[in-house]
Motif scaffolding. Structure first.
Motif, PDB file in Angstrom:
ATOM      1  N   THR A   1       0.870  -1.187   0.000  1.00 17.31           N
ATOM      2  CA  THR A   1       0.000   0.000   0.000  1.00 17.31           C
ATOM      3  C   THR A   1       0.903   1.232   0.000  1.00 17.31           C
ATOM      4  OG1 THR A   1      -1.737  -1.167   1.189  1.00 17.31           O
ATOM      5  CG2 THR A   1      -1.764   1.233   1.342  1.00 17.31           C
ATOM      6  N   THR A   2       0.630   2.196  -0.910  1.00 17.72           N
ATOM      7  CA  THR A   2       1.590   3.295  -1.071  1.00 17.72           C
ATOM      8  C   THR A   2       1.462   4.364   0.016  1.00 17.72           C
ATOM      9  OG1 THR A   2       0.065   4.154  -2.691  1.00 17.72           O
ATOM     10  CG2 THR A   2       2.050   3.055  -3.529  1.00 17.72           C
ATOM     11  N   ASN A   3       0.246   4.660   0.463  1.00 17.78           N
ATOM     12  CA  ASN A   3       0.117   5.698   1.482  1.00 17.78           C
ATOM     13  C   ASN A   3      -0.888   5.240   2.532  1.00 17.78           C
ATOM     14  OD1 ASN A   3      -0.149   7.991   2.995  1.00 17.78           O
ATOM     15  ND2 ASN A   3      -0.307   9.377   1.235  1.00 17.78           N
ATOM     16  N   LEU A   4      -0.392   4.535   3.521  1.00 18.17           N
ATOM     17  CA  LEU A   4      -1.265   3.932   4.542  1.00 18.17           C
ATOM     18  C   LEU A   4      -2.112   4.988   5.240  1.00 18.17           C
ATOM     19  CD1 LEU A   4      -2.008   1.326   6.096  1.00 18.17           C
ATOM     20  CD2 LEU A   4      -0.106   1.806   7.641  1.00 18.17           C
ATOM     21  N   GLU A   5      -1.461   6.094   5.559  1.00 16.48           N
ATOM     22  CA  GLU A   5      -2.116   7.161   6.327  1.00 16.48           C
ATOM     23  C   GLU A   5      -3.350   7.719   5.614  1.00 16.48           C
ATOM     24  OE1 GLU A   5       0.697  10.108   7.565  1.00 16.48           O
ATOM     25  OE2 GLU A   5      -0.881  11.585   7.940  1.00 16.48           O
TER      26      GLU A   5
END
Ligand code: NAD
Length: 285
Positions: free
Chosen positions: A192-196
């Motif tokens: 996943t590239t941007n978990l946040e």
């Protein structure tokens, strides 16, 4: 503390219930549920966990057996043991501890366990039934995570839930169970590239990764609920995936590690063993 979802308390209450039911079954039918724990090799953590399970079986009045096989056990020897346990009337449920030693094919072992005794849902047949909406054993850790979440009384329907982790034993089944509750599920994982970006939008986050401090307070929405399945040892202490102090400032509710999902997982194992026993003998409580 008010924000803490107390897994120890839930586990204690459930164990009392199971104990009462077990005594009732003994009185009525003179039969007792039985669990076999199979340990192959010398993984220390598995050994501790197995002993803990046996103690809990004793506490609720179950029959139990621990089978410890040597590190150099062959696949055929392991299958022979499973064969015996699959056909043993005293055994209602079988739990195999992982990891297995090299040279033993994990998938072969998983597929060999009788689906009638597969109380941790590891046989692909059991998993297939779960994903097809059929009645089957629900793997213990996902069952515990969802039970803790539901114990909060939160309405799950329509909620945005992020599940971090996509393993067959935790992440995926958790997502499936929550999908059945009509929540909208996003599964995040190592790629996943941007978990946040995902966790910030979530009403509920279930983390099942095994990476300490992965989920920090600033990554959460105000009032979110966090179920932390992760277990990690840092400086000799057991911690979850959450940076607990910063998360505590943001969440409305959170499961601690230790004292959250872990204790309830063992209780779910006993609950599934009781269910297997009732099915096996076609008995009613
Ligand atoms: P696993 O290693 O099989 O899976 C971990 C998952 O995390 C993978 O799907 C991976 O894609 C994902 N992941 C890895 N790094 C990530 C990152 N940086 N960001 C997002 N996702 C990432 O582990 P598992 O068997 O599913 O167990 C997960 C955790 O749950 C472990 O800490 C394990 O010890 C714990 N666990 C606890 C219990 C319990 O009873 N409390 C039971 C089983 C597992």
């Amino acid at each position: 503390m008010k924000k803490i979802i107390d897994g120890r308390k839930m586990s204690k209450d459930l164990l009392e219930e199971i104990k009462t039911k077990t005594q009732g079954l003994k009185d009525k039918y003179n039969k007792t549920p039985g669990l076999a724990v199979v340990l192959i090799g010398d993984d220390k953590a598995s050994g501790v966990y197995a002993n803990n399970i046996i103690k809990k079986c004793d506490a609720v009045g179950f029959f139990s057996e621990k089978h410890s096989l040597e590190q150099n056990t062959t696949e055929n020897e392991a299958l022979d043991l499973l064969d015996k346990l699959n056909n043993d009337e005293k055994i209602s449920g079988i739990l195999i501890q992982f990891p297995l030693p090299k040279g033993i094919n994990e998938n072969k072992i998983k597929s060999y366990i009788s689906d009638k005794k597969d109380v941790d849902g590891i046989n692909p047949l059991t998993a297939g039934k779960l994903y097809s909406g059929l009645n089957t054993f629900i793997p213990c850790t996902p069952k515990a995570a969802v039970k803790l979440l539901k114990s909060t009384g939160v309405e799950l329907r329509g909620k945005n839930i992020v599940v971090i982790g996509r393993s067959n034993i935790v992440g995926r089944p958790v997502a499936e169970l929550l999908l059945k509750e009509n929540a909208t599920i996003t599964i995040c994982h190592s790629k996943t590239t941007n978990l946040e970006e995902h966790t910030k939008k979530a009403d509920i986050v279930v983390s099942a990764v095994g990476y300490p401090n992965l989920l920090k307070g600033h990554m959460l929405k105000d009032g979110a609920i966090v179920i932390d399945v992760g277990t990690n040892v840092v400086d000799g202490k057991l911690v979850g995936d959450t940076e607990f102090d910063s998360a505590l400032e943001k969440v409305s509710l959170i499961t601690p590690v230790p004292g959250g999902v872990g204790p309830v997982t063992i209780t779910m194992l006993l609950e599934n063993t009781l269910e297997a026993f009732l099915k096996q003998w076609e008995l009613e409580l």
